[in-house]
Design an enzyme around this catalytic site. Structure first.
Site, short mmCIF file in Angstrom:
data_model
loop_
_atom_site.label_atom_id
_atom_site.label_comp_id
_atom_site.label_asym_id
_atom_site.label_seq_id
_atom_site.Cartn_x
_atom_site.Cartn_y
_atom_site.Cartn_z
N ASP A 1 47.83 63.14 76.48
CA ASP A 1 46.55 63.44 75.85
C ASP A 1 45.91 64.61 76.57
O ASP A 1 45.89 64.66 77.82
CB ASP A 1 45.63 62.21 75.93
CG ASP A 1 44.38 62.40 75.08
OD1 ASP A 1 44.49 62.31 73.85
OD2 ASP A 1 43.31 62.65 75.65
N ASN B 1 37.24 72.66 72.39
CA ASN B 1 36.95 73.21 71.06
C ASN B 1 35.52 73.71 70.95
O ASN B 1 35.26 74.76 70.34
CB ASN B 1 37.19 72.14 69.99
CG ASN B 1 38.65 72.06 69.55
OD1 ASN B 1 39.37 73.05 69.59
ND2 ASN B 1 39.10 70.88 69.16
N ASP C 1 43.48 75.16 68.05
CA ASP C 1 44.77 75.09 67.34
C ASP C 1 45.85 75.83 68.10
O ASP C 1 47.01 75.38 68.19
CB ASP C 1 44.63 75.66 65.94
CG ASP C 1 43.82 74.76 65.01
OD1 ASP C 1 43.58 73.59 65.39
OD2 ASP C 1 43.44 75.22 63.92
N GLU D 1 44.73 65.42 69.61
CA GLU D 1 45.28 66.07 70.81
C GLU D 1 46.24 65.14 71.54
O GLU D 1 46.52 65.33 72.72
CB GLU D 1 44.14 66.49 71.74
CG GLU D 1 43.35 65.36 72.35
CD GLU D 1 42.19 64.90 71.48
OE1 GLU D 1 41.26 64.30 72.05
OE2 GLU D 1 42.19 65.15 70.26
#
Length: 398
Positions: A270, A278, A287, A314
């Site tokens: 993770d 983000n 991305d 993620e």
């Protein structure tokens, strides 16, 4: 024949079916494919026809027994002595000699016609007339099923008429000299030729339809295969998705390890604080980060013979076989360090974005069959501990 070739042939077949162009104007590959398909069909049809000719040649002697019993031996010697050897030789010919097979079929039919004309010499009127007309009937029945096309069909008709008609004429057979016999022969041959042409046109059309249908089937098969592939692939990263990972586990990791075989290991990975990543760098950079992490996992899967998959968001998993916990953690550490070194360029800033990851490791131990749900649960618990201990670290289940 590959799918692209099938598709191109199908398009050419569709164009040939839809248009009015003669075969000479068709695509070269279509003509070649059609020629090859026709050769196979003609070879099979020819063998069937040869068997029919041989059987009918024998059975027809029953008619000769009724109308010319005194001369049955002579008629049988001529008919069987000519028809059976020619037909038998043709049956033995291999596929590559289909052209010679056609010649032998023509000779066998001409021999059959000659034997019928010969038999008519021993039969008084009106039986001789019926046998002479039987020669014409044989031609009419044979033309629609013969594997001859175009000039070959015309050549056979001319040769048959000249050989059999010439024999009857030279034998001073009265019926062959009548206008009625000539008219019946011409009308019968012309009608049979038209029917044969129609049969051959339908045969060619059916082959074109088969090629077109084959193209559609190949296209559909390719589309279905691609859809299946896409349903097993994460669209952003190109890694396997959860469904594919579950399938791979069932196929390759769900059996108990044999003696000397490493047991299955499952990493749950993770990305740390990815929402904050983000928020700071934007979803485009997020991305790009996910794709970069996927590339690290893909390389590790190739190197260690495993499978990497994106489980969602993620979160990733990595399936492999490991000898022990130490080996599994060493591989996980390689992954963690490689991800830590990722740098995502941000063209709107002077710095580069980086990310870290936490990895939980589950290993299967014991003689029982591995269970994916239990291994996921164990890896998730180890991942939770890694995050609780400060993130950017690996942790093995205890």
């Amino acid at each position: 024949m590959n799918r692209a070739h099938d598709f191109n042939l199908g398009k050419a077949a569709h164009a040939a079916l839809a248009g009015d162009n003669p075969p000479s104007a068709w695509d070269d590959r279509l003509r070649a494919a059609l020629k090859d398909a026709l050769a196979d069909t003609h070879y099979r049809e020819g063998r069937f026809l040869l068997v029919v000719i041989m059987v009918v040649a024998v059975l027809s002697l029953a008619t000769d027994l009724l109308v010319a019993p005194q001369n049955l031996g002579q008629v049988a010697a001529v008919r069987l002595g000519l028809v059976l050897p020619l037909s038998g030789i043709a049956l033995l010919l291999p596929r590559r000699l289909v052209g010679l097979q056609k010649v032998m079929i023509a000779l066998a039919l001409i021999a059959f016609g000659l034997s019928m004309a010969f038999a008519s010499l021993f039969v008084p009127s009106p039986g001789d007339a019926l046998l002479a007309l039987g020669v014409v009937t044989l031609l009419a029945l044979a033309l629609p099923v013969l594997p001859f096309r175009g000039p070959a069909l015309v050549a056979f008709i001319l040769l048959y008429v000249l050989a059999v008609g010439g024999f009857l004429y030279m034998s001073q057979h009265d019926i062959v000299k009548t206008s009625a016999f000539a008219a019946i022969t011409i009308v019968t041959a012309a009608t049979a030729t038209i029917i044969a042409h129609r049969v051959h046109w339908l045969e060619r059309r059916n082959l074109l339809l088969t090629l077109e249908a084959g193209s559609r089937a190949a296209t559909l098969e390719g589309s279905n295969a691609r859809l299946t592939e896409l349903s097993m692939e994460d669209p952003l990263t190109g890694l396997a998705n959860r469904r594919r990972a579950e399938q791979a586990f069932a196929e390759h990791y769900s059996m108990p390890a044999t003696a000397g075989q490493a047991g299955p290991a499952l990493f749950m990975l993770d990305l740390d604080h990815f929402k904050a990543f983000n928020d700071r760098w934007g979803h485009q950079a997020g991305d790009a980060c996910l794709r970069a992490v996927a590339e690290v996992l893909r390389h590790a899967a190739s190197r260690h013979g495993g499978l990497a998959a994106r489980f969602g968001g993620e979160e990733f998993i990595f399936l492999l076989r490991a000898d022990d916990a130490g080996r599994a953690q060493a591989i996980a550490e390689e992954l963690r360090v490689a991800i830590e070194r990722i740098e995502i360029e941000d063209h709107g800033a002077t710095s580069t974005a980086t990310c870290t990851s936490s990895i939980g490791i589950a290993l299967h131990q014991g003689p029982e069959a591995p269970n994916l749900a239990r291994m996921l649960s164990a890896a998730d618990a180890a991942l939770y501990r890694a995050k609780a201990d400060g993130r950017n670290r690996t942790m093995v289940e205890t």
